[in-house]
Scaffold this active site. Sequence first.
Site, PDB file in Angstrom:
ATOM      1  N   HIS B 264       0.836  -1.197   0.000  1.00 20.75           N
ATOM      2  CA  HIS B 264       0.000   0.000   0.000  1.00 20.75           C
ATOM      3  C   HIS B 264       0.875   1.252   0.000  1.00 20.75           C
ATOM      4  O   HIS B 264       1.886   1.318   0.682  1.00 20.75           O
ATOM      5  CB  HIS B 264      -0.923   0.019   1.217  1.00 20.75           C
ATOM      6  CG  HIS B 264      -1.769  -1.204   1.337  1.00 20.75           C
ATOM      7  ND1 HIS B 264      -2.606  -1.635   0.329  1.00 20.75           N
ATOM      8  CD2 HIS B 264      -1.904  -2.111   2.343  1.00 20.75           C
ATOM      9  CE1 HIS B 264      -3.218  -2.746   0.718  1.00 20.75           C
ATOM     10  NE2 HIS B 264      -2.807  -3.067   1.924  1.00 20.75           N
ATOM     11  N   GLY B 292       6.111  -6.398   3.244  1.00 18.53           N
ATOM     12  CA  GLY B 292       5.737  -5.836   1.956  1.00 18.53           C
ATOM     13  C   GLY B 292       4.260  -5.503   1.852  1.00 18.53           C
ATOM     14  O   GLY B 292       3.745  -5.230   0.775  1.00 18.53           O
ATOM     15  N   LYS B 293       3.558  -5.506   2.998  1.00 19.44           N
ATOM     16  CA  LYS B 293       2.144  -5.108   2.972  1.00 19.44           C
ATOM     17  C   LYS B 293       2.031  -3.611   2.713  1.00 19.44           C
ATOM     18  O   LYS B 293       1.008  -3.119   2.245  1.00 19.44           O
ATOM     19  CB  LYS B 293       1.490  -5.429   4.323  1.00 19.44           C
ATOM     20  CG  LYS B 293       1.434  -6.916   4.660  1.00 19.44           C
ATOM     21  CD  LYS B 293       1.082  -7.131   6.140  1.00 19.44           C
ATOM     22  CE  LYS B 293       1.023  -8.623   6.471  1.00 19.44           C
ATOM     23  NZ  LYS B 293       0.801  -8.855   7.929  1.00 19.44           N
ATOM     24  N   LEU B 294       3.081  -2.928   3.078  1.00 23.11           N
ATOM     25  CA  LEU B 294       3.106  -1.471   2.994  1.00 23.11           C
ATOM     26  C   LEU B 294       4.393  -1.111   2.261  1.00 23.11           C
ATOM     27  O   LEU B 294       5.444  -1.695   2.529  1.00 23.11           O
ATOM     28  CB  LEU B 294       3.144  -0.917   4.425  1.00 23.11           C
ATOM     29  CG  LEU B 294       2.759   0.524   4.646  1.00 23.11           C
ATOM     30  CD1 LEU B 294       1.306   0.751   4.257  1.00 23.11           C
ATOM     31  CD2 LEU B 294       2.974   0.905   6.091  1.00 23.11           C
TER      32      LEU B 294
END
Lengths: 356, 356, 356, 356
Positions: B264, B292-294
Amino acid sequence: MKTKSRFLRAPVEPFTVEADAPAGDLLARMEKISFQGRNLATARRIWEKMLGADCTIFLGMAGALSAGGLRMVVAYLIAHRYVDCLVSTGANLYHDLHETRGRHHFIGSPHEDDAKLQGEHIDRVYDTYASEDEFCENDEWIAEFALTLERRPYTSREFLYRLGEYLWQQTGQEGILTNAYRANVPIFCPAIADSSIGMGLSQARHRDATAGLIDVVGDILESANIVIRHPRTASVVLGGGTPKNFINQASVQAEFFDDRVGGHRYALQIVTDVPHFGGASGSSLEEARSWGKLATDAEQVTVHADATIAMPLLVSALAASARDTLAARKPMTFELSGPTMAVNGRPFPTARFEAR
Amino acid sequence: MKTKSRFLRAPVEPFTVEADAPAGDLLARMEKISFQGRNLATARRIWEKMLGADCTIFLGMAGALSAGGLRMVVAYLIAHRYVDCLVSTGANLYHDLHETRGRHHFIGSPHEDDAKLQGEHIDRVYDTYASEDEFCENDEWIAEFALTLERRPYTSREFLYRLGEYLWQQTGQEGILTNAYRANVPIFCPAIADSSIGMGLSQARHRDATAGLIDVVGDILESANIVIRHPRTASVVLGGGTPKNFINQASVQAEFFDDRVGGHRYALQIVTDVPHFGGASGSSLEEARSWGKLATDAEQVTVHADATIAMPLLVSALAASARDTLAARKPMTFELSGPTMAVNGRPFPTARFEAR
Amino acid sequence: MKTKSRFLRAPVEPFTVEADAPAGDLLARMEKISFQGRNLATARRIWEKMLGADCTIFLGMAGALSAGGLRMVVAYLIAHRYVDCLVSTGANLYHDLHETRGRHHFIGSPHEDDAKLQGEHIDRVYDTYASEDEFCENDEWIAEFALTLERRPYTSREFLYRLGEYLWQQTGQEGILTNAYRANVPIFCPAIADSSIGMGLSQARHRDATAGLIDVVGDILESANIVIRHPRTASVVLGGGTPKNFINQASVQAEFFDDRVGGHRYALQIVTDVPHFGGASGSSLEEARSWGKLATDAEQVTVHADATIAMPLLVSALAASARDTLAARKPMTFELSGPTMAVNGRPFPTARFEAR
Amino acid sequence: MKTKSRFLRAPVEPFTVEADAPAGDLLARMEKISFQGRNLATARRIWEKMLGADCTIFLGMAGALSAGGLRMVVAYLIAHRYVDCLVSTGANLYHDLHETRGRHHFIGSPHEDDAKLQGEHIDRVYDTYASEDEFCENDEWIAEFALTLERRPYTSREFLYRLGEYLWQQTGQEGILTNAYRANVPIFCPAIADSSIGMGLSQARHRDATAGLIDVVGDILESANIVIRHPRTASVVLGGGTPKNFINQASVQAEFFDDRVGGHRYALQIVTDVPHFGGASGSSLEEARSWGKLATDAEQVTVHADATIAMPLLVSALAASARDTLAARKPMTFELSGPTMAVNGRPFPTARFEAR
């Protein structure tokens, strides 16, 4: 269709979005929803009732509220007599003094490298910074002020009145200490030795063995006498700590000497701590009833929220909705300039509870 | 005087009280203070950036927000496309349906005798009550609706679109489900079996062994395909739970098939849980970077607050300040009426990730 | 001296230090102190009662307990039938699978630079690390396993039984999934789509459009039928989330079809969340009574503690003190290998609640 | 296979259940798991290092630990010199005195009707009760004791030493105050005016205007002088509040006069509060580094847990594993009977910091 249960009378009314709604309108609509939003709205209503109810209103203040940007909210509450007596941690008064003297706290990050900050003499309070060198200079300033006082015990109330007076003379700036001085609102600081104000006092002592003597036991008598003089009180507590307990203690101690005292008539607290670990900071207002700190039929609410969110909204709304009630309010007047304080022109007995 | 440290550039500016200040003004001034007040103000600014940044904005919703009075806030965010895709717990959709059907939740007390409530068939959610009989009737209504559907697996997205459609036809009332239907905003409910909507579906199954089949794995493909189709996303999370993780999972899963996806670009979460017990609900947005979500350079903020306080203030302010940005926004259009959804007129591949 | 109040009968007995005291002794003495120490001790006593009371015991498990080092505690509880049915988040089962397959989680720091971790493909869960590459390989392994299954809907219960079986065949290692398989203890995962197990299933679907279909609504019927078959249940909940609600839902749904069901007879929860924000994770067991999730006269306790502190102490003590009760226990036997599960040799009705 | 990342060296080792394992074994295995379980185990290791490292160890104590059943744990730590100096809230000392005098706190319920308790003169601390009448009698006892003292300022340290002495003479019972008296361990109570000990002192003042004068500023000098005399310190903090800050303040104040002081070398805190609201109680030990309260390279750990769970386990384990280290320990000896305290036979300067 059968009759509804008495428990199902007042529906939750979903909050509807109105662009840029004013604070009072936000809270009016939040009173119809649930959880802490409702509680914050209820806090406004209860505070209004306090103001209209011939009560002495104590304000307790713990947590880094002054460093965190709420000192002018508290200063406003004092100047306009939304509250009658402040009980504070030393840090909040110290950080207020720091800014009243023209220094600042600074916007920082909770993730900064603290060794690096330490290397630059910067003190961190979560996401807020301050200059350690400026703090040291404050301590020195306080020490010098303390050396100007008489060599006798001062209650924290008398000391802080004098400190506010001196600060006002030096700076002419609004703040908690200066507004309390000008409005004759007493400030108690029961843990003054646990703060940088205490450190300043200790440095006065270092230079003169007879300086810096604070009579915190005297504060107990004075705070209880405030309750005895007018046994209708209310309590607004921000964040637990020593102020929360000291305000309740004033009522409990007063009741020991005057059975007209029956606990606070109204109470609201804005806290982030919780009851189930047993600490006083998070203790519930229900529990306070068992001690007689709170009247059995008192109106009360606990708001579980950070004061930096709750207070801007709450006080902005209150400032509008309580305007008329406030104008009609006739709070007690305090005389704070001497070792024995007076209320409504009549001094307390020296070193005694005003027992009936 | 020596130069100030680079850490001491932006002073905290104490919040000053202005009677009945509007929401936007409150937040503008809260951005200069500390702690969660500052974070809430920052959330407004980050959300504005999301709206101006050609992002697909996911909204996650856990906790009893619909029962607690925030369903029309979410309905507003959907109708006006402050968000593009909702991920919710089943309970929030169920309680929305309950009110859209003309029933209510009720203002109650957290201290009521629960045996007494149970005796009157009243269900309590902290300080809020509801009629269990009405809930049972909802379950039945959902079961009957489910029996009208084809006997094939439905993703929760397709099922909830159809449910919103039916609800709109039956009631003509605004709400989360109906507004999402009308605005073609997809809703995912990854834990639908853990809710009263699931209970309704199970009652449909009880009557017809081929009814009530929800394909939650299909939801994973669709949610990831939304990210792959336009690999610029943002995340707004209220309260943790399955929605928080599912939104992040969509990004992580998408990245597996398309290396343009990099987490994101913007993220804000309003949570009451904390990181140090290791649970996903309280996990920090810093931690989300490791997965790696953000994106590593994402703008993000966590607000530690109850949504029933934070959201009324935040959305009321945003509705004014983001007006122009919102008007200029060109969000993706979704086609949700079939088993395979389409974005901007182009359908996703059936039962496949849209791998490049 | 006047008679003591009935409220003042059982004195707090201060905990006295005995070097290296065993777990059971610690809890025995903690039962006489206050706050969460007493509650943890009470949890041991209530769990013992569950074991002696002809109850079906549900265990709910949320939060990162497997990654955080508690998976062999849960595996032990399953193998020795301290519990009869597990309801878990997908992540806990996935992290269990990860370790059963010979991989590890690693001791890390909550303060590490997450961009650096991301650069090395390391995923952080507060103070614990894992290899993202190994996680991707797990997903692939799960996808391949899913492709070996029949092309029909599987409840999460049936799917997880098969997964445990396959894992046991492949590894011969103890863990949650493998021990549950070997002990014929059912596992439900109502939010399986919100986890890496779901991601593995979605990758199976990507390769074969008819693979990876999980029937979570079927789980609702099966879990309720477990309650209907023997309407005496108990609930042990670690950490809230979907497992907590799903266990309660099983009881509520069962009661709809069988009025002998009257809520759990015993309940204990170890949570870090709090009730006053209204979310289900933190909701009190008192509140559960209003819904009939808990019998009005149930024995229950909430322990506000991190499970990584509470569970090692609690289960080590229980393993000794409940030995005889456990040996005498005659729990129900489950048959889990097919689409329709059986209890004590008698299958549930297909796709129906076992209504009387 | 490629080399593992340096971040993936130490695997989490799942906790395995051993029936009735001893405390030391529990913690040894908890050190290999995650979250607060690991932190509690780390606390044991750090405390052992303190004991072996020629440090002066401060213990801070806030929250209702004495009423809640931990007073004999603290008394044990004092008697065996696991700690060298106690900083406490007044309430903890008062509740200790209450029990040393043969009274009790009682096991109660957090759900009792507080109006009913109030009617029976019972004070509630979450789930613990006490007799208000007995409390009043304690206050009187303290007042009478205070009237036996000289009419001059006493630091809280000197006052509490005398109180412990008198209590020991009267009762011959172990407890915090009496053990500290017998072991010559100083106790500071910076917020003594915010407690029932303060209330007792105020009642002495009521009877004699020259009684009950406590010199809390003198405590600042003495506590800093302890640090200056041996600038290697460690800090064990239970629960935040004034004790936490006062211990840190001693170090900061000492450093002002002696640049050999560089913050605590070791620190552990067991807290339930959190950092993100900015209050000192929940502040992190990382933040403490920026202030120089903690040495930049100090070993430290924060355990987020209720002390009533953490302390029984931690101290039971420590009592075994630290036995030899403790036997070899040569802590400083204090002389506490006069207005000026002495360390290792050499008195502090009167009313001055021991500046070099």
